[in-house]
Design a protein around this motif. Sequence first.
Motif, short mmCIF file in Angstrom:
data_model
loop_
_atom_site.label_atom_id
_atom_site.label_comp_id
_atom_site.label_asym_id
_atom_site.label_seq_id
_atom_site.Cartn_x
_atom_site.Cartn_y
_atom_site.Cartn_z
N UNK A 176 11.14 -0.25 -11.47
CA UNK A 176 12.06 -1.01 -10.62
C UNK A 176 11.29 -2.12 -9.92
N UNK A 177 11.96 -3.21 -9.58
CA UNK A 177 11.32 -4.24 -8.76
C UNK A 177 11.19 -3.76 -7.32
N UNK A 178 10.21 -4.31 -6.62
CA UNK A 178 9.97 -3.94 -5.22
C UNK A 178 9.93 -5.18 -4.34
N UNK A 179 10.58 -5.07 -3.20
CA UNK A 179 10.52 -6.11 -2.17
C UNK A 179 9.66 -5.57 -1.03
N UNK A 180 8.60 -6.28 -0.69
CA UNK A 180 7.71 -5.86 0.38
C UNK A 180 8.07 -6.55 1.69
N UNK A 181 8.10 -5.78 2.76
CA UNK A 181 8.42 -6.32 4.09
C UNK A 181 7.14 -6.51 4.88
N UNK A 182 6.87 -7.74 5.25
CA UNK A 182 5.66 -8.06 6.01
C UNK A 182 5.93 -7.80 7.49
N UNK B 46 13.70 -1.42 -4.86
CA UNK B 46 13.12 -0.68 -3.74
C UNK B 46 12.65 -1.68 -2.68
N UNK B 47 13.00 -1.41 -1.43
CA UNK B 47 12.59 -2.27 -0.31
C UNK B 47 11.75 -1.43 0.64
N UNK B 48 10.51 -1.85 0.89
CA UNK B 48 9.64 -1.07 1.76
C UNK B 48 8.49 -1.89 2.28
N UNK B 49 7.56 -1.20 2.96
CA UNK B 49 6.45 -1.92 3.58
C UNK B 49 5.08 -1.38 3.20
N UNK B 50 5.02 -0.23 2.52
CA UNK B 50 3.72 0.36 2.22
C UNK B 50 3.57 0.66 0.73
N UNK B 51 2.35 0.98 0.36
CA UNK B 51 2.02 1.15 -1.06
C UNK B 51 2.84 2.26 -1.71
N UNK B 52 3.20 3.29 -0.94
CA UNK B 52 4.01 4.37 -1.53
C UNK B 52 5.35 3.86 -2.01
N UNK B 53 5.91 2.86 -1.32
CA UNK B 53 7.18 2.27 -1.74
C UNK B 53 7.00 1.48 -3.03
#
Length: 220
Positions: free
Chosen positions: A182-188, A166-173
């Motif tokens: 699943x692993x998560x990639x955070x976008x700053x 999952x690629x996203x920018x907020x806590x819901x992601x």
Amino acid sequence: MKQAYIFDMDGTLFQTNRILGHALDDAFTFLREQERWSGETPLAKYQSIMGVPLPEVWRTLLPTHTDDERILVDQIFQGALITHIKQGHGALYPGAEATLRALKAADHPLYIASNGWNNYLAAIVTYYELDRWLDGVYSIEDVASLQKSDLVRHILSNHQLTQATVVGDRISDFMAARTNQLPAIGCRFDFSNEAELAEADYIVSDLRDILKLSLASLSK
């Protein structure tokens, strides 16, 4: 099947900040004209809760208004967003197209999981021709609970995905990723904050950095 990527849209692929203020002001101008709002447009408050489902947005911004009023304001807001998209006032984040193109060329299935409504997402996908690379676009409208975790689960089930990030920018992601193991990639990016990004497994400041991550390191 290769690892899939499930992208958020707002604040991850699409620079919503470019049109958000204009569209929100259109909606609150309507309320002012109806003498149902007297203050400033609550843009900062909206930005602080980006990533929550729209019904929750309107309950937060308009706590004393009726459900019918919130629905009407949302319709005005959605119409304004779509108009601004079609007029070219928005933009994808730098590297968005290059990243999607490269991932697709490497045969990675690509999906959108967004808290936005279907018509709004369709406007973005059409304007930027994202269907060249995407295998599916999913709105929070597609699950009765209006929860991002359930939307991601819906995508996994629909496409029988066994590996995904999952690629996203907020806590819901990030919580959607964690709930579905699943692993998560955070976008700053524009709407992110450091406390929430701490919940991601990896953090990038440019979408193209995703291409540098080891696929093995993303598998859990």
